[in-house]
Design a protein around this motif. Structure first.
Motif, PDB file in Angstrom:
ATOM      1  N   UNK A   1       0.837  -1.200   0.000  1.00 36.64           N
ATOM      2  CA  UNK A   1       0.000   0.000   0.000  1.00 36.64           C
ATOM      3  C   UNK A   1       0.875   1.255   0.000  1.00 36.64           C
ATOM      4  N   UNK A   2       0.437   2.289  -0.704  1.00 38.74           N
ATOM      5  CA  UNK A   2       1.145   3.566  -0.725  1.00 38.74           C
ATOM      6  C   UNK A   2       0.364   4.636   0.028  1.00 38.74           C
ATOM      7  N   UNK A   3      -0.935   4.729  -0.244  1.00 33.65           N
ATOM      8  CA  UNK A   3      -1.799   5.695   0.444  1.00 33.65           C
ATOM      9  C   UNK A   3      -2.447   5.016   1.646  1.00 33.65           C
ATOM     10  N   UNK A   4      -2.166   5.498   2.824  1.00 29.09           N
ATOM     11  CA  UNK A   4      -2.799   4.921   4.007  1.00 29.09           C
ATOM     12  C   UNK A   4      -4.252   5.370   4.126  1.00 29.09           C
ATOM     13  N   UNK A   5      -4.590   6.480   3.494  1.00 24.45           N
ATOM     14  CA  UNK A   5      -5.969   6.969   3.458  1.00 24.45           C
ATOM     15  C   UNK A   5      -6.355   7.184   2.009  1.00 24.45           C
ATOM     16  N   UNK A   6      -7.580   6.838   1.665  1.00 20.20           N
ATOM     17  CA  UNK A   6      -8.005   6.915   0.269  1.00 20.20           C
ATOM     18  C   UNK A   6      -8.240   8.360  -0.176  1.00 20.20           C
ATOM     19  N   UNK A   7      -7.796   8.719  -1.384  1.00 19.70           N
ATOM     20  CA  UNK A   7      -8.040  10.060  -1.927  1.00 19.70           C
ATOM     21  C   UNK A   7      -9.363  10.170  -2.689  1.00 19.70           C
TER      22      UNK A   7
ATOM     23  N   UNK B   1      -1.065   8.566  11.574  1.00 16.83           N
ATOM     24  CA  UNK B   1      -0.586   7.924  12.811  1.00 16.83           C
ATOM     25  C   UNK B   1      -0.139   6.483  12.592  1.00 16.83           C
ATOM     26  N   UNK B   2      -0.797   5.776  11.674  1.00 16.20           N
ATOM     27  CA  UNK B   2      -0.410   4.383  11.408  1.00 16.20           C
ATOM     28  C   UNK B   2       0.956   4.304  10.755  1.00 16.20           C
ATOM     29  N   UNK B   3       1.194   5.141   9.733  1.00 18.55           N
ATOM     30  CA  UNK B   3       2.489   5.066   9.069  1.00 18.55           C
ATOM     31  C   UNK B   3       3.591   5.693   9.921  1.00 18.55           C
ATOM     32  N   UNK B   4       3.248   6.637  10.797  1.00 20.69           N
ATOM     33  CA  UNK B   4       4.228   7.152  11.748  1.00 20.69           C
ATOM     34  C   UNK B   4       4.734   6.017  12.638  1.00 20.69           C
ATOM     35  N   UNK B   5       3.833   5.131  12.999  1.00 17.39           N
ATOM     36  CA  UNK B   5       4.193   4.035  13.896  1.00 17.39           C
ATOM     37  C   UNK B   5       4.886   2.887  13.165  1.00 17.39           C
ATOM     38  N   UNK B   6       4.406   2.557  11.975  1.00 13.68           N
ATOM     39  CA  UNK B   6       4.849   1.320  11.321  1.00 13.68           C
ATOM     40  C   UNK B   6       5.508   1.519   9.968  1.00 13.68           C
ATOM     41  N   UNK B   7       5.547   2.728   9.457  1.00 11.89           N
ATOM     42  CA  UNK B   7       6.203   2.976   8.185  1.00 11.89           C
ATOM     43  C   UNK B   7       5.280   2.841   6.988  1.00 11.89           C
ATOM     44  N   UNK B   8       5.795   3.206   5.806  1.00  6.68           N
ATOM     45  CA  UNK B   8       5.036   3.061   4.566  1.00  6.68           C
ATOM     46  C   UNK B   8       4.679   1.593   4.344  1.00  6.68           C
TER      47      UNK B   8
ATOM     48  N   UNK C   1      11.495  -2.921   7.933  1.00  4.24           N
ATOM     49  CA  UNK C   1      10.917  -1.815   8.713  1.00  4.24           C
ATOM     50  C   UNK C   1      11.780  -0.557   8.639  1.00  4.24           C
ATOM     51  N   UNK C   2      13.091  -0.710   8.670  1.00  5.56           N
ATOM     52  CA  UNK C   2      13.983   0.454   8.616  1.00  5.56           C
ATOM     53  C   UNK C   2      13.859   1.184   7.277  1.00  5.56           C
ATOM     54  N   UNK C   3      13.687   0.438   6.193  1.00  9.43           N
ATOM     55  CA  UNK C   3      13.558   1.045   4.866  1.00  9.43           C
ATOM     56  C   UNK C   3      12.228   1.768   4.702  1.00  9.43           C
ATOM     57  N   UNK C   4      11.215   1.307   5.412  1.00 14.51           N
ATOM     58  CA  UNK C   4       9.880   1.897   5.262  1.00 14.51           C
ATOM     59  C   UNK C   4       9.614   3.017   6.259  1.00 14.51           C
ATOM     60  N   UNK C   5      10.453   3.166   7.277  1.00 14.90           N
ATOM     61  CA  UNK C   5      10.222   4.177   8.304  1.00 14.90           C
ATOM     62  C   UNK C   5      10.224   5.575   7.705  1.00 14.90           C
ATOM     63  N   UNK C   6       9.265   6.399   8.102  1.00 16.78           N
ATOM     64  CA  UNK C   6       9.162   7.755   7.579  1.00 16.78           C
ATOM     65  C   UNK C   6      10.376   8.582   7.976  1.00 16.78           C
ATOM     66  N   UNK C   7      10.774   9.475   7.074  1.00 16.31           N
ATOM     67  CA  UNK C   7      11.955  10.308   7.290  1.00 16.31           C
ATOM     68  C   UNK C   7      11.625  11.784   7.316  1.00 16.31           C
ATOM     69  N   UNK C   8      10.348  12.102   7.315  1.00 15.71           N
ATOM     70  CA  UNK C   8       9.907  13.514   7.355  1.00 15.71           C
ATOM     71  C   UNK C   8       8.905  13.696   8.478  1.00 15.71           C
TER      72      UNK C   8
END
Length: 339
Positions: free
Chosen positions: A106-112, A286-293, A332-339
């Motif tokens: 998944x790329x978008x955690x919330x649908x557009x 909040x989900x991707x902050x916790x678990x990444x993309x 997990x390290x590769x998917x962790x948010x960096x911004x």
């Protein structure tokens, strides 16, 4: 000239310098969920910056008319991978279980997905759609899911007029008041309208996620045959794409400038804003902050499938594992948010 051709030309210097050229790269045809813009920057720039080539992949990228079209192309076997809306994928699986691709990240955690309108149409809630003319594309995710939105919110489809329009004419018909609203992705329609001189305060967005349909949006997809035959190529594609999406989210202005070089008709400032809108509204949660993309729990997937089943009145419940295969996700390290 195709998207792939233009991007490959822009990337030629990087590709020629890559040591991966010493080996025969794995070929992947990738289809976008729509046309090139800031919303597809992570894929287009992963190609032009040489990330796919460094991963031992020879990737070509084409646009489409929407998620339904992209999913169909991957299902046909003409494309090994693509980008498409998860809800549309679930509905597609219910009709074509043997051919349906699977979401692999998944790329978008919330649908557009949204109904977009202008202030004069006075559309602020689903009930306001009654008596309106709604412009819809033939295969994009928001148009495919519109009946589900109406069903969940108790709106009879015969209380409005649906008018099919091409993606190229959709926003223009809204601007010229030939339709009262259109269905589409909010980050696409909003900035298309803004680019045509509409003030942001005059744009109305009725997001599906705010009206009973909160589920993930676009995901990277792979065909069933490619999953069976080339699992390592999928892993490498996801890793390279994830790397570039991090870069795009970290520096939207740079990404927009590169897109402008490849696609001169794009407006650089609009694409930079589109990327920020996409990043802050759909990708960072909040989900991707916790678990990444790429975050998608079994519980949320089950809830999403149930929503789509109810919205479309499907007679069967697709199993979770037939919709999403998370075995190829980067670490997990590769998917962790960096911004």
């Amino acid at each position: 000239m195709t998207i792939a051709r233009r991007v490959l030309l822009a990337a030629s210097a990087t590709l020629l310098a890559s040591p991966a050229l010493a080996q025969a790269p794995e070929r992947i045809r990738f289809v976008l969920n729509f046309r090139p813009d800031g919303g597809t920057a992570g894929y287009l720039l992963a190609l032009s910056r040489g990330h796919y080539r460094e991963a031992g992949l020879e990737v070509t990228i084409d646009g489409s008319s929407g998620s339904g079209d992209a999913i169909t192309r991957v299902a046909s076997g003409n494309y090994q991978m693509g980008s498409g809306d998860i809800a549309t994928l679930i509905e597609f699986y219910a009709r074509n279980p043997a051919a349906a691709p699977k979401a692999v990240m998944p790329l978008h955690d919330s649908s557009p997905q949204a109904v977009m309108s202008l202030a004069h149409s006075n559309i602020g809630k689903p009930a306001d759609l009654a008596g309106k003319t709604i412009g819809q594309g033939p295969s994009d995710g928001a148009s495919r899911m519109f009946p589900a939105l109406c069903r969940i919110n108790g709106i009879a489809m015969d209380r409005m007029r649906l008018q099919q329009v091409t993606p190229a004419l959709r926003d223009q018909m809204l601007l010229t008041r030939q339709v009262d609203a259109v269905t589409g992705f909010d980050y696409t329609v909003f900035f298309n309208l803004k680019a045509n001189g509409v003030k942001p305060e005059d744009i109305r967005s009725l997001r599906y996620a705010d009206h009973g349909m909160d589920f993930p949006g676009n995901a990277m997809l792979a065909s069933r045959s490619f999953i069976a035959e080339k699992p390592d190529a999928i892993r490498r594609f996801l890793a390279a794409s994830t790397r570039c999406w991090h870069e795009v989210m970290t520096d939207p202005a740079k990404a927009a400038a590169e897109l402008k070089q490849q696609f001169p008709l794009l407006e650089e400032s609009i694409e930079a804003e589109r990327i920020v809108f996409l990043r802050d509204g759909l990708m960072i949660t909040p989900r991707t902050r916790a678990d990444g993309l790429g975050t998608l729990s079994e519980t949320r997937l089950t809830e999403t499938i149930a929503l789509v089943k109810d919205g479309f009145g499907l007679t069967t419940t697709p199993p979770n594992h037939e919709i999403f295969d998370g075995r190829f996700l980067p670490g997990a390290a590769e998917r962790r948010l960096r911004v």
